[in-house]
Design an enzyme around this catalytic site. Structure first.
Site, PDB file in Angstrom:
ATOM      1  N   ASP A   6     -17.192  -9.671  44.764  1.00 55.50           N
ATOM      2  CA  ASP A   6     -17.067  -8.332  44.202  1.00 55.50           C
ATOM      3  C   ASP A   6     -15.935  -7.569  44.893  1.00 55.50           C
ATOM      4  OD1 ASP A   6     -17.648  -6.149  42.635  1.00 55.50           O
ATOM      5  OD2 ASP A   6     -19.308  -5.454  43.882  1.00 55.50           O
TER       6      ASP A   6
ATOM      7  N   ASN B   1     -11.194  -5.459  41.490  1.00 50.12           N
ATOM      8  CA  ASN B   1     -10.596  -4.299  40.830  1.00 50.12           C
ATOM      9  C   ASN B   1     -10.341  -3.157  41.811  1.00 50.12           C
ATOM     10  OD1 ASN B   1     -10.156  -4.718  37.908  1.00 50.12           O
ATOM     11  ND2 ASN B   1     -12.338  -5.207  37.894  1.00 50.12           N
TER      12      ASN B   1
ATOM     13  N   HIS C 243      -7.739  -9.857  40.458  1.00 49.23           N
ATOM     14  CA  HIS C 243      -8.376 -11.159  40.275  1.00 49.23           C
ATOM     15  C   HIS C 243      -7.480 -12.281  40.788  1.00 49.23           C
ATOM     16  CE1 HIS C 243     -11.730  -9.461  38.144  1.00 49.23           C
ATOM     17  NE2 HIS C 243     -10.939  -8.881  37.262  1.00 49.23           N
TER      18      HIS C 243
ATOM     19  N   SER D 206     -20.042 -12.754  34.999  1.00 48.46           N
ATOM     20  CA  SER D 206     -21.414 -12.534  34.548  1.00 48.46           C
ATOM     21  C   SER D 206     -21.459 -12.354  33.038  1.00 48.46           C
ATOM     22  CB  SER D 206     -22.009 -11.297  35.231  1.00 48.46           C
ATOM     23  OG  SER D 206     -21.484 -10.115  34.653  1.00 48.46           O
TER      24      SER D 206
ATOM     25  N   LEU E 210     -18.856 -31.656  49.107  1.00 44.07           N
ATOM     26  CA  LEU E 210     -19.346 -30.313  48.829  1.00 44.07           C
ATOM     27  C   LEU E 210     -19.599 -30.218  47.341  1.00 44.07           C
ATOM     28  CD1 LEU E 210     -19.772 -27.236  49.653  1.00 44.07           C
ATOM     29  CD2 LEU E 210     -17.368 -26.923  49.023  1.00 44.07           C
TER      30      LEU E 210
END
Length: 262
Positions: A32, A35, A49, A77, A143
């Site tokens: 998060d 922006n 981004h 999301s 991983l």
């Protein structure tokens, strides 16, 4: 959304010392602040981004170096479609570009890539590249990198319930046979170790409809750093925080001490 970039192929030499507790097997991150990072610099959200790409690269690299088994990144999301059309379009282009350019590097470094979410909303090109990437890297074990794209925790739970209901309606499953194990087997992260640590950047302290079932017993780590500023040192700090925690799982201090002494 930021791209799933490859770590270096370097081993764990130089990994800093940390507290004595066990490391998390599965780390999930809500990335998060892209922006806000861009606005603070007078840049467009899309530039934010792109700036987050290096944070993704550093985090994947460090997770592999530290021996984390699974790293799940919340990239896009189901609610992010509400963002400005130009930003969403740019994000889709960035996702496709990452799938085209980075999968071979992930494969060379022994990293398995999975993408979870409602992929039907993506273009045919993105869906095809996701399928190819998952097939190419399926047997890698260094991983497991999971990208949550067009994902929502409520969507995941609803889909799992629908799948079980369909089996009951078809006479394949008795309602009494539905327990936590049966339910978990229908979720997007079925078969993956439970999330031990969830990190959220940018100072926000919520889980925003992320992997709701899997976060039931996860330790939460909130950092004020915006995602583009998140680096290997910040990841190490989160791991150290986790190692200092006492995970109770409903038990008392005495029970935990007895269990550790056994």
């Amino acid at each position: 959304m930021t791209s799933p970039l490859t770590p270096d192929s370097s081993a764990t030499e130089g990994t800093p010392a940390t507290p004595g507790g066990p490391l998390p097997r599965h780390v999930a991150i809500i990335m998060d602040g892209n922006n806000r990072w861009a606005r603070a610099r007078g840049l467009s959200g899309v530039r934010g981004h792109h700036a987050g790409v290096e944070a993704v690269r550093a985090t994947i690299r460090r997770a592999a170096e530290r021996g984390v088994e699974t790293l799940t990144l919340f990239a896009f999301s189901s609610e992010n479609w509400k963002r400005p059309r130009a930003e969403v379009s740019a994000l889709m282009e960035l996702f496709l570009l990452a799938l085209k350019r980075e999968v071979s590097k992930l494969h060379q470094n022994g990293i398995r890539l999975s993408v979870i979410g409602d992929l039907s909303a993506f273009s045919d090109s993105i869906q095809k590249h996701i399928a190819r990437a998952e097939a190419k890297t399926r047997d890698n074990t260094r991983l497991h990198l999971v990208i949550a794209a067009n994902y929502g925790g409520q969507w995941d739970l609803t889909r799992a319930a629908r799948r079980l209901a369909e089996r009951v309606a078809a006479g394949e499953l008795a309602p009494s046979a539905i327990d936590e194990t049966a339910f978990a087997s229908q979720l997007s992260l079925a078969g993956v170790a439970p999330v031990d640590l969830c990190i959220r950047t940018s100072g926000e302290q919520r889980i925003s409809n992320f992997i709701l079932w899997e976060l039931a017993y996860a330790e939460l780590h909130f950092t004020p750093r915006l995602w583009p500023d998140f680096d290997a040192d910040a990841f190490d700090l989160a791991l150290e925080d986790f190692q200092r925690r006492q995970r109770r799982f409903g038990m008392t201090d005495e029970q935990i001490e007895a269990q550790q002494g056994a």
